[in-house]
Structure formats: structure tokens, C-alpha cells
Design a protein around this motif. Structure first.
Motif, PDB file in Angstrom:
ATOM      1  N   ILE A 147      43.934  33.202  29.165  1.00  0.00           N
ATOM      2  CA  ILE A 147      44.813  34.125  29.889  1.00  0.00           C
ATOM      3  C   ILE A 147      45.810  33.428  30.807  1.00  0.00           C
ATOM      4  O   ILE A 147      46.834  33.989  31.137  1.00  0.00           O
ATOM      5  CB  ILE A 147      44.012  35.198  30.684  1.00  0.00           C
ATOM      6  CG1 ILE A 147      43.015  34.558  31.648  1.00  0.00           C
ATOM      7  CG2 ILE A 147      43.316  36.163  29.742  1.00  0.00           C
ATOM      8  CD1 ILE A 147      42.338  35.558  32.567  1.00  0.00           C
ATOM      9  N   CYS A 316      39.665  42.185  39.289  1.00  0.00           N
ATOM     10  CA  CYS A 316      39.979  40.900  38.657  1.00  0.00           C
ATOM     11  C   CYS A 316      41.438  40.513  38.881  1.00  0.00           C
ATOM     12  O   CYS A 316      42.343  41.314  38.701  1.00  0.00           O
ATOM     13  CB  CYS A 316      39.687  41.011  37.160  1.00  0.00           C
ATOM     14  SG  CYS A 316      40.323  39.655  36.177  1.00  0.00           S
ATOM     15  N   ILE A 317      41.665  39.259  39.291  1.00  0.00           N
ATOM     16  CA  ILE A 317      43.032  38.790  39.488  1.00  0.00           C
ATOM     17  C   ILE A 317      43.462  37.863  38.354  1.00  0.00           C
ATOM     18  O   ILE A 317      44.449  37.142  38.454  1.00  0.00           O
ATOM     19  CB  ILE A 317      43.209  38.087  40.855  1.00  0.00           C
ATOM     20  CG1 ILE A 317      42.287  36.866  40.970  1.00  0.00           C
ATOM     21  CG2 ILE A 317      42.939  39.064  41.990  1.00  0.00           C
ATOM     22  CD1 ILE A 317      42.609  35.972  42.174  1.00  0.00           C
ATOM     23  N   ARG A 318      42.679  37.880  37.263  1.00  0.00           N
ATOM     24  CA  ARG A 318      43.036  37.132  36.056  1.00  0.00           C
ATOM     25  C   ARG A 318      43.306  35.653  36.336  1.00  0.00           C
ATOM     26  O   ARG A 318      44.325  35.095  35.947  1.00  0.00           O
ATOM     27  CB  ARG A 318      44.290  37.737  35.421  1.00  0.00           C
ATOM     28  CG  ARG A 318      44.242  39.235  35.341  1.00  0.00           C
ATOM     29  CD  ARG A 318      44.357  39.711  33.925  1.00  0.00           C
ATOM     30  NE  ARG A 318      44.338  41.156  33.886  1.00  0.00           N
ATOM     31  CZ  ARG A 318      45.421  41.904  33.709  1.00  0.00           C
ATOM     32  NH1 ARG A 318      46.596  41.339  33.536  1.00  0.00           N
ATOM     33  NH2 ARG A 318      45.304  43.214  33.672  1.00  0.00           N
ATOM     34  N   CYS A 319      42.372  35.050  37.028  1.00  0.00           N
ATOM     35  CA  CYS A 319      42.561  33.648  37.385  1.00  0.00           C
ATOM     36  C   CYS A 319      42.079  32.714  36.278  1.00  0.00           C
ATOM     37  O   CYS A 319      42.441  31.566  36.231  1.00  0.00           O
ATOM     38  CB  CYS A 319      41.817  33.344  38.681  1.00  0.00           C
ATOM     39  SG  CYS A 319      40.033  33.324  38.463  1.00  0.00           S
ATOM     40  N   SER A 320      41.182  33.208  35.432  1.00  0.00           N
ATOM     41  CA  SER A 320      40.618  32.473  34.296  1.00  0.00           C
ATOM     42  C   SER A 320      39.400  31.611  34.627  1.00  0.00           C
ATOM     43  O   SER A 320      38.894  30.915  33.754  1.00  0.00           O
ATOM     44  CB  SER A 320      41.655  31.617  33.561  1.00  0.00           C
ATOM     45  OG  SER A 320      41.878  30.381  34.215  1.00  0.00           O
ATOM     46  N   ALA A 321      38.904  31.673  35.853  1.00  0.00           N
ATOM     47  CA  ALA A 321      37.720  30.871  36.185  1.00  0.00           C
ATOM     48  C   ALA A 321      36.528  31.238  35.307  1.00  0.00           C
ATOM     49  O   ALA A 321      35.740  30.378  34.921  1.00  0.00           O
ATOM     50  CB  ALA A 321      37.347  31.054  37.660  1.00  0.00           C
ATOM     51  N   CYS A 322      36.411  32.520  34.973  1.00  0.00           N
ATOM     52  CA  CYS A 322      35.239  32.925  34.188  1.00  0.00           C
ATOM     53  C   CYS A 322      35.334  32.415  32.755  1.00  0.00           C
ATOM     54  O   CYS A 322      34.331  32.323  32.058  1.00  0.00           O
ATOM     55  CB  CYS A 322      35.022  34.432  34.234  1.00  0.00           C
ATOM     56  SG  CYS A 322      36.424  35.422  33.719  1.00  0.00           S
ATOM     57  N   ILE A 346      35.431  38.108  31.613  1.00  0.00           N
ATOM     58  CA  ILE A 346      35.750  39.457  32.075  1.00  0.00           C
ATOM     59  C   ILE A 346      36.484  40.269  31.011  1.00  0.00           C
ATOM     60  O   ILE A 346      36.695  41.472  31.161  1.00  0.00           O
ATOM     61  CB  ILE A 346      36.588  39.384  33.379  1.00  0.00           C
ATOM     62  CG1 ILE A 346      36.655  40.743  34.100  1.00  0.00           C
ATOM     63  CG2 ILE A 346      37.981  38.865  33.105  1.00  0.00           C
ATOM     64  CD1 ILE A 346      35.337  41.284  34.562  1.00  0.00           C
ATOM     65  N   CYS A 377      34.028  33.233  40.403  1.00  0.00           N
ATOM     66  CA  CYS A 377      34.982  34.353  40.496  1.00  0.00           C
ATOM     67  C   CYS A 377      35.442  34.561  41.939  1.00  0.00           C
ATOM     68  O   CYS A 377      34.625  34.781  42.823  1.00  0.00           O
ATOM     69  CB  CYS A 377      34.342  35.634  39.967  1.00  0.00           C
ATOM     70  SG  CYS A 377      35.419  37.072  40.165  1.00  0.00           S
ATOM     71  N   PRO A 378      36.749  34.500  42.165  1.00  0.00           N
ATOM     72  CA  PRO A 378      37.260  34.600  43.534  1.00  0.00           C
ATOM     73  C   PRO A 378      37.087  35.987  44.157  1.00  0.00           C
ATOM     74  O   PRO A 378      37.237  36.136  45.357  1.00  0.00           O
ATOM     75  CB  PRO A 378      38.745  34.255  43.386  1.00  0.00           C
ATOM     76  CG  PRO A 378      39.073  34.555  41.964  1.00  0.00           C
ATOM     77  CD  PRO A 378      37.823  34.266  41.189  1.00  0.00           C
ATOM     78  N   VAL A 379      36.800  36.986  43.333  1.00  0.00           N
ATOM     79  CA  VAL A 379      36.572  38.314  43.904  1.00  0.00           C
ATOM     80  C   VAL A 379      35.132  38.765  43.661  1.00  0.00           C
ATOM     81  O   VAL A 379      34.818  39.951  43.746  1.00  0.00           O
ATOM     82  CB  VAL A 379      37.575  39.361  43.376  1.00  0.00           C
ATOM     83  CG1 VAL A 379      38.905  39.233  44.096  1.00  0.00           C
ATOM     84  CG2 VAL A 379      37.781  39.221  41.874  1.00  0.00           C
ATOM     85  N   ILE A 381      33.057  39.187  41.182  1.00  0.00           N
ATOM     86  CA  ILE A 381      32.678  40.197  40.197  1.00  0.00           C
ATOM     87  C   ILE A 381      31.412  39.729  39.490  1.00  0.00           C
ATOM     88  O   ILE A 381      31.288  38.558  39.131  1.00  0.00           O
ATOM     89  CB  ILE A 381      33.812  40.405  39.164  1.00  0.00           C
ATOM     90  CG1 ILE A 381      35.068  40.924  39.867  1.00  0.00           C
ATOM     91  CG2 ILE A 381      33.377  41.376  38.071  1.00  0.00           C
ATOM     92  CD1 ILE A 381      36.267  41.069  38.949  1.00  0.00           C
ATOM     93  N   ILE A 383      30.266  39.411  36.551  1.00  0.00           N
ATOM     94  CA  ILE A 383      30.815  39.454  35.192  1.00  0.00           C
ATOM     95  C   ILE A 383      29.712  39.645  34.127  1.00  0.00           C
ATOM     96  O   ILE A 383      29.859  40.467  33.230  1.00  0.00           O
ATOM     97  CB  ILE A 383      31.672  38.192  34.937  1.00  0.00           C
ATOM     98  CG1 ILE A 383      32.829  38.171  35.940  1.00  0.00           C
ATOM     99  CG2 ILE A 383      32.201  38.147  33.510  1.00  0.00           C
ATOM    100  CD1 ILE A 383      33.360  36.797  36.274  1.00  0.00           C
TER     101      ILE A 383
END
Ligand code: SF4
Lengths: 730, 168
Positions: A147, A316-322, A346, A377-379, A381, A383
Motif C-alpha cells: 500500500i 487505520c492510517i495506511r502506514c503499512s507496518a502491518c 488490515i 500499528c501506530p493506532v 488496532i 489487526i
């Protein structure tokens, strides 16, 4: 899933492992290592995550009000907001605004979600992706595999071949610099000529109508500056209440994703802006005639907001960490681990919410619940939980009137039509009981060729895997036969209940015996009562109802022990992770809290005893023995790897720890026909680390059952649980 | 302003590959001239008694903008922790000038170095509410890893230099 489906899935995964796996692996690992390094620099990483989470919770809670507010703000600034119900609605509006004019775009997953390019092109416009990775994919006519870094699956050589074939430049392009320069010039002309610029938005502030764009290449800035009509597409969840609220996200998003402290540009645009723009001719013209359209997209999000389980996805801020922290993703990438638009952990939530459950079902099983993404995950979640919920919903699809027949035959609460493979692994505890009762016959049977073929055919258990061998004498029987604890309750420093998880009790009985002896050596009086299995097995198959029943039973079985002041000691990390995590969702808050705070991982407990003055003199000392230790994925998420290392250190072992996020087995995952090869591919990393020069001669230890199984098949030398290493009678 | 934020700023800039040149208002022109390449464009600077040398074209054509080697603009403020400058764009063209040239030279007042992201966002919020339409937090040169290796200079500048006016 039918035999053919499994076969097809296995082949597809094999193909991706061969063609894209290496590139994806290399790049995601750089991102993932970068994340660890970059977040470690933050003074209060956890506090920042809490702040970010709270802002998103508040946003989604007040979403209708904030939408109202942003409309007002944008209109006051002189722009327009269009609220689109779905993709078709959004595209209708976007093509109307573009009016057939050519469009230059910066990267936007939301525009991919609605397939904006296709509809713009159908209206006669040319659309240019100016993000270099998206441009590569546009030329290659491929879908993103990540992403944030959509062309992560392509190597420099592949891109050079692609460009050389497609553009036929005078001098063939070769280096990354040449490719970049070429694309910059090529797209530069398109940007100059275009009148319409399209961007996404990472965040939109409701108070001022400001877009925050997180980029590094500078193309988004150009797309906005060089054109006079700006269309921004964003999901409604991208709102945040105020400009100040952007701060934690700006600090977290780059670190969490690609591992950069901050990306080159965080653009805060409050359009329409007044930068000079390019007119006809060679003059820079005044920028005061700019048009701005914010297209806010629902496309299923408002329904997700009403859905107690999927709601979190909207944070989700779509950071791609997951994706980057996921062992399976690292090996196959988003072309396997993704749906119509989104990929990574996610993506299940996103696909189920904005496209369909079917799209999520395609890849949902690739989440093994290892939980390595949870702390990334920075927020914050959960997942894996979202993946489990969607798996459960998929299991419940297509129920028929004959369900009761099958249901009558299995001890779970799941619908009859559920996949047989999932049902098999989900009922592992029952199977283990039966297996031990009929051992060794059950093992002989399972080990025969015909049985393996049958199991592969009907349950999709890969015949290359050895099934765990059930032991006739279970841990509890052994314990009873030796007359219970050797330390009487009156002499004991503490009393503990050793939790007899299905694996320790029926299969890896030796680690249970070692645990008993180690605890006794430290002055603890031990009990091993009959306790229900944790529900981890059914949960991992998406059988939430069954898992929940287990939770109630476990609590009922243990509550009195806790009240009597006994500690609950758990060997299997995945079970402890259930107590500490998912039980919150199944039990009353106080009960979950009580069980959690009185439960310990075995080596964590040993660590605590030693720290509190117990003497470790009876434990087996290391005397410098080299040990290669693979902690368990969920154990790491709980922050409990360090305790084992500390105990071993203290006792004089020389410990080397593994660097992989997960061993690849992940419970039942590696047994499945369709995932066997992926599981072995993930495991190969661990294998090469433990076979390397500095590890080759070390004794192998691992905390998790499935890690031990995996290590057995990866390495020639045996492996054991750390508690066996320090067992006084070893 | 104490020396500390400048020290932090300097080491953060160093980490992102940006050179920091310290000067004073009097010395500004003579400091800037050696930093300029043949084709330089710029936007008027908002600091009293500080102006751009004649060699810098402040009203460039599109052609001049595109082929510029150096682009000089002021930056509203800087973030010491991150080595970032905040480019506030407006009708004078800070946005295109800082974006198209090969090298961006950002001029900043010493008193505008903010310690961290928190204080920066307080400032940003205030500015945005009073009408700053564009603020880009720029950290280092533009970059991409999309072509199979890290490349400095993607669509934007490949070099950034910060000129700090100590007495401002
Ligand atoms: S779920 Fe969390 S980790 Fe995954 S992309 Fe979204 S914000 Fe990042």
C-alpha cells in the motif's frame, strides 16, 4: 475448500514465491528494521500511539459532525466538497469535473479503490500516475503489491527492462538514477501540460479544510501547483478534528511505514491555494483562479462505523507496518496477501468493508494470528482480531438446513458447512484427548501413507508434514502417578497451577515434566488440575463462538485457584496470549483482568522467582553452553522474550536470539496443504540464521509448540523448550 | 534564542544530508553568492535589510524555472528535532521555486527554529487559521526508492542547503 482449490492456491503461492518473493522480502525487511530503529528514537512512542488512537476514536465517533464541519471550512475557503456514496457516484462527479481533460495524479489508494483511472479514461481523458512506483505499474499494467511502496515486487533490472522495451530510449536505461531521471522528465511534461491534478489525502482537518499529504518525491506538490483544478479524493475516515491533531500522525506515519523519521514532504494544503500556476506560453500566471474539489467517499465506511467489529479498521492510517512486520507478507507480498485494492494485515477489514467479504476471503487465511503487527500499528488496532472476525463470518456464510447434522457430530458451535480443514484444527483439543487415549495406535494410523493421503485429500493436511505424536501417558496422568507435587503446600514459598494446555498434556509431555521439576526446585508447590483448553485452536480457525465457550470454561476452572492465592503458570505462549488478549472480549472485564494478572509464562515466572530471592542453585547451570533461542511470536508481542533470555543468561548460558518475526508454522498454518511451501519458505530464514557459523553448534530452544515442530523439520539437530534446558534432572 | 536548538538543528540537518550555513544579515549576500549556481531563481525574502543578489531571477519564466540550478526562498520556520524547514507558499512562488530547481536554498531566521513537532504544529495551526494556504514541512531533498535503489532528487530538488540568519 476443494482439493483442486487448495492445489491452485498452493501453485499461485509457489509462483509468487519464485517471481516476487525475493524483492518483496528484501524491501519489507528494510522497512521493518527501519521501523524498529526509528520508533526507538521517540521519547514516548507508546504515548504518541495512544494519542493517535484517541484522535481516531474521537473522529469516527463524531464523524457526521466533522463531515459537516469540513464542508463548511472548504466552502469558506472557496472550494467544493462532494460526498460520494459509492465508487460509481464518486467517479461520476470526478469525470464531470475533469470534463475530458488530462489528469496528473499523485499516489492515492482511495482512487484505486474506486478505480478512478478507468472511469476517467473511459471519458476520454489521459491519466498519468506521477508517483514513480505507480508510474512503473501503469506502464507494466499491474496492480500494487504494497500500500505504500506499490512496486515493491519489482527489481531495478525488471524496471529497466520494462522501460527500455516500452519507451525505447536512445540510450538504454540502467541505473536507478537514470530510470528516475527519465521518469521525471517524461512525467514533468505531462504535469506541465495537464490542467487537472488529482491527489489523495492522508489526513483532512475538519476545522480548516487542510489536506495533509505525506510524500517524498515531490510529485504531489507539482500536481497541485502546476494545474488549476485540484481534485482530492479521500475516504471519510481520513478526517481529523483539527490541525493540531496532525502532530502525532506526522511523527508516526513515516517511522511506522518505511522506517523514516519523516518523509521528505509533509504538505499541508488548504486549497484552493494561490501559488503561481503555468499558463499557456512561458509565463507563470497568477494562481488566484484555482478550483478545488474535495471528494469524500463513503463506499461502505459509514456501515463499517456501525459495525462493532470492523469499526477499528477506520482508524487505520495506511502506514503499512502491518504488512512489513508480517512474516507471510514479507515472503509473498500483496499480490497474494491482498484483495481487490488493499493488502497486508488490515486489508481484510478494508476489503470486507469497502468491497466484499469474498474479496477478503481470498487471502484472509494468510493471517496466522501471530500478532507481530499489533505493537507495530501506530493506532493500536487489534489487526489479528479483525482477521479472526472476518474469518468467523466467512465460516458462517452459506448455511444450509442440513447444518444440524454435521453440527451434531462435532463438539463446536460452528455452522455445519464450515470448511473441514478448519473444523479439524479448530477441534484440536478433542482430537488430542482421543489421540492420547488411543495412542500409540492413533499415531501409527496417522503416520501411514493411506491415512496421510486421505488427510491431505479431505482436510488439506500436507502429507509432507509429520503430525504430532500423541502420548499415551499424559502430563496429568504422570503427575498423578508420581503422587502430585513433591513440595507440600505448607513448605512451599508459593503455590502454582501449571496450565495443562492440550499440547503439553498430550504431545510435548516432557516440557511439562521439566516445568514441574523446575518449579519445585524453586520451592513452588505445583498442581495440575483438569482445565479446559484455551480456545486458541478454534479461534485461529475463526471459530469465535467455540473459542468463547472455552474462555468461560477456563475461567470457571481456574477462578477458585486464583482465589486461593495460586499463580497460573502457562507453558504455551499462544495460550497465555489468549488469556492476556482475546479473553477481554469474551469475559466480564474483571474476570479477564483477574485471570490475566495472575497468569505467567513459565520462564517469566522463573525469572520472577529468582528476582525475588529464590535460589536457582538446583537448576541446571549452563557453564557457557551456547544456545540459539527462538522466542514465540505472541510471546514477543507480550514483551516476554527478555525474561527467558535473562534467566538463561543468569544461569550461565550464552544466548543468541533469532531475528525473524515468526517461524512460519504459526499453529496449524504450516500443516495446510495450500500453505506448506510458504510456511517452509518463511522458516528458511530461521533455518539459515541457526545454521550460520556462529549458531551452528548451539543448542536450539524455542518457547512455542509450533515453533518447535517447525524447527524439528528445518534443522537436523533436536530442539527443546527452555525450561527443559534448566531442568534439574536433564 | 539559546544555542541549543541550533546545535540540534545542525545535527538533524546533517543526518538528512543538508548543509547548514550560518551568517548574519550584513554578510548574507556575500555568503549566498558562492552557494549559487549559474542559473538561480528566487522569491523575495521577508527579512528586513536582507535581499537577494541581482544574479537571482525573482520573476522567472517557466523555462527559467524548469532549468534552474538553484532556487532560493525563505522558510517560515524550522524544526530542530527533525532538520525540517517549513516552506510557506504564496503568490510570490515559493512553492514552484523550492520545487523545480536542482538545489533548494532555504533562508531562515535564527529565532524561527522551533524545538519539536509539537511546537511546530501549534504555530502551523495558528498560521493556517490566519490564512497560510500552503505549508510544506520539507526534510532533506526529494527522494525515491521506487526505481530499485534510493535516489536523491525525484520530482523535486536533489540538494538542500539551509542559510541561517543568526541575528534574526
Ligand atoms: S492497520 Fe495499523 S499498521 Fe496496518 S496499515 Fe493501518 S495503521 Fe498501519
Amino acid at each position: 475448500m476443494s482439493v483442486d482449490d487448495r492445489q491452485r492456491k498452493a501453485e499461485r503461492i509457489r509462483h509468487l514465491l519464485d517471481t516476487e518473493g525475493n524483492n518483496v522480502h528484501e524491501n519489507t525487511q528494510v522497512f521493518n528494521d527501519g521501523r524498529y530503529e526509528s520508533t526507538a528514537d521517540l521519547e514516548d512512542y507508546d504515548g504518541l500511539k495512544d494519542e493517535a488512537r484517541a484522535i481516531k476514536e474521537d473522529t469516527i465517533e463524531r464523524l457526521p459532525e466533522l463531515i459537516h464541519q469540513v464542508i463548511e471550512a472548504v466552502e469558506t475557503n472557496g472550494g467544493t466538497v462532494y460526498l460520494a456514496d459509492d465508487a460509481a457516484d464518486a467517479n461520476r462527479y470526478i469525470t464531470e469535473v475533469a470534463g475530458g481533460r488530462d489528469v496528473v495524479k499523485s499516489k492515492s489508494m482511495t482512487s484505486e479503490e474506486i478505480e478512478a483511472n478507468e472511469s476517467l479514461e473511459a471519458s476520454g481523458a489521459d491519466v498519468w500516475e506521477t508517483d514513480l512506483a505507480e508510474f512503473v505499474l501503469q506502464v507494466a499494467d499491474e496492480a500494487p503489491s504494497h500500500i505504500v511502496a506499490p512496486a515493491i515486487h519489482k527489481s531495478r533490472e525488471e524496471i529497466a527492462d520494462l522501460f527500455n522495451a516500452h519507451f525505447d530510449p536512445e540510450e538504454p536505461l540502467e541505473t536507478a538514477e537514470e530510470l528516475t531521471q527519465f521518469a521525471r522528465e517524461y512525467l514533468g511534461e505531462k504535469i506541465m501540460d495537464a490542467e487537472v491534478g488529482m491527489t489523495g489525502a492522508n489526513f483532512v482537518t475538519a476545522d480548516t479544510g487542510t489536506l495533509a499529504l505525506v510524500t517524498s518525491e515531490g510529485n504531489a506538490r507539482k500536481c497541485v501547483q502546476a494545474t488549476d483544478t485540484h481534485i482530492a479524493v479521500a475516504g471519510v475516515e481520513k478526517l481529523v478534528p483539527s490541525v493540531e491533531d496532525l502532530q502525532p500522525f506526522v511523527e508516526l506515519i513515516g517511522r511506522s511505514g518505511t522506517g523514516q523519521d519523516i518523509t521528505s514532504y509533509i504538505s499541508l494544503f488548504t486549497p484552493p491555494g494561490d501559488s503561481p500556476t503555468f499558463d499557456e506560453g512561458d509565463e507563470l500566471g497568477p494562481g488566484d483562479d484555482r478550483e478545488f474539489h474535495l471528494v469524500l467517499i463513503d463506499n461502505g465506511r459509514m456501515e463499517m462505523r456501525e459495525d462493532d467489529q470492523l469499526r477499528e479498521t477506520l482508524y487505520c492510517i495506511r502506514c503499512s507496518a502491518c504488512a512489513n512486520s508480517c512474516a507471510n507478507f514479507q515472503h509473498v507480498g500483496g499480490h497474494a496477501f491482498g484483495g481487490e485494492t488493499y493488502s497486508g494485515g488490515i486489508a481484510t477489514g478494508w476489503e470486507a468493508g469497502v468491497h466484499s467479504q469474498d474479496s477478503a476471503a481470498e487471502f484472509n487465511d494468510l493471517c496466522t494470528g501471530c500478532s507481530r503487527c499489533v505493537n507495530a500499528c501506530p493506532v493500536k488496532i487489534d489487526i489479528p482480531w479483525i482477521n479472526t472476525v472476518v474469518r468467523d463470518r466467512i465460516n458462517h456464510e452459506d448455511q444450509t438446513e442440513f447444518d444440524f447434522l454435521v453440527e451434531g457430530l462435532t463438539p463446536d458451535e460452528e455452522p455445519g458447512r464450515m470448511d473441514l480443514q478448519k473444523r479439524f484444527f479448530g477441534n484440536y483439543a478433542t482430537l488430542a484427548k482421543l489421540g492420547s487415549a488411543t495412542a500409540p495406535m492413533s499415531n501409527w494410523l496417522a503416520g501411514t501413507k493411506p491415512a496421510q493421503v486421505l488427510m491431505e485429500r479431505f482436510m488439506g493436511i500436507d502429507r509432507r508434514r509429520d503430525l504430532p505424536k500423541f502420548r499415551r501417558e499424559t502430563l496429568r496422568k504422570w503427575f498423578e502417578a508420581r503422587g502430585g507435587s513433591r513440595i507440600s503446600r505448607t513448605d512451599a514459598s508459593r503455590e502454582a497451577v501449571l496450565y495443562p494446555d492440550a499440547y503439553t498434556n498430550h504431545v510435548q509431555v516432557e516440557r511439562g515434566k521439566a516445568a514441574v521439576r523446575v518449579l519445585e526446585a524453586l520451592g513452588v508447590s505445583v498442581q495440575i488440575p483438569e482445565v479446559a483448553s484455551s480456545g486458541r485452536a478454534p479461534l485461529s480457525q475463526g471459530m469465535i463462538g467455540t473459542a468463547e465457550r472455552h474462555a468461560h470454561e477456563v475461567y470457571a476452572d481456574l477462578a477458585e485457584h486464583i482465589d486461593a492465592g495460586r499463580d497460573v503458570v502457562v507453558i504455551e505462549p499462544s495460550d497465555l496470549a489468549m488469556f492476556a488478549g482475546e479473553y477481554e472480549k469474551f469475559l466480564p472485564e474483571q474476570s479477564a483482568e483477574r485471570l490475566d494478572s495472575n497468569s505467567y509464562e513459565i520462564m517469566e515466572y522463573v525469572y520472577g522467582l529468582l528476582e525475588n530471592g529464590a535460589s536457582g542453585r538446583e537448576l541446571r547451570a549452563g557453564g557457557g553452553e551456547g544456545v540459539a533461542y527462538h522466542s514465540h511470536c505472541q510471546q514477543r508481542t507480550l514483551g516476554l522474550e527478555a525474561h527467558t533470555v535473562a534467566v538463561l543468561d543468569e544461569l550461565g548460558y550464552d544466548v543468541l536470539t533469532s531475528e525473524t518475526e515468526c517461524c512460519g508454522m504459526a499453529g496449524s498454518f504450516g500443516y495446510k496443504r495450500e500453505y506448506y511451501e510458504l510456511s517452509m519458505d518463511v522458516g528458511s530464514e530461521l533455518e539459515s540464521q541457526f545454521q550460520a557459523e556462529n549458531a551452528r553448534d548451539r543448542t536450539v530452544v524455542a518457547s512455542g509448540t509450533s515453533c518447535l515442530e517447525q524447527l524439528e523439520s528445518l534443522l537436523e539437530r533436536p530442539s527443546q523448550h527452555p525450561v527443559q534446558l534448566v531442568d534439574p534432572v536433564r | 534564542m539559546s544555542a541549543e536548538p541550533i546545535t540540534t538543528f545542525e545535527s538533524s540537518l546533517d543526518e538528512v544530508g543538508v548543509e547548514l550555513v550560518q551568517t548574519t544579515s550584513d554578510q548574507f549576500e556575500s555568503t549566498l553568492i558562492p552557494l549559487l549556481n549559474a542559473r538561480a531563481v528566487g522569491t523575495p525574502l521577508p527579512f528586513e535589510n536582507v535581499s537577494l543578489p541581482d544574479a537571482v531571477e525573482v520573476d522567472p519564466t517557466v523555462q527559467e524555472l524548469e532549468t534552474a540550478e538553484t532556487g532560493v526562498t525563505a522558510a517560515g520556520y524550522a524544526i530542530a528535532d527533525y532538520g525540517s524547514v517549513v516552506i510557506q507558499g504564496g503568490p510570490d512562488g515559493e512553492e514552484p521555486v523550492s520545487l523545480y530547481a536542482d538545489e533548494h536554498v532555504a533562508v531562515i531566521a535564527g529565532s524561527d527554529i522551533l524545538p519539536d513537532m509539537d511546537t511546530t504544529f501549534d504555530r502551523l495551526a495558528e498560521d493556517i487559521r490566519s490564512g497560510t494556504g500552503q505549508a510544506v514541512i520539507a526534510t532533506g531533498p526529494s527522494a525515491t526508492a521506487d526505481m530499485g535503489a534510493l535516489v536523491k532528487g525525484a520530482h523535486g530538488p536533489m540538494d538542500v542547503t539551509v542559510v541561517l540568519l543568526e541575528d534574526r
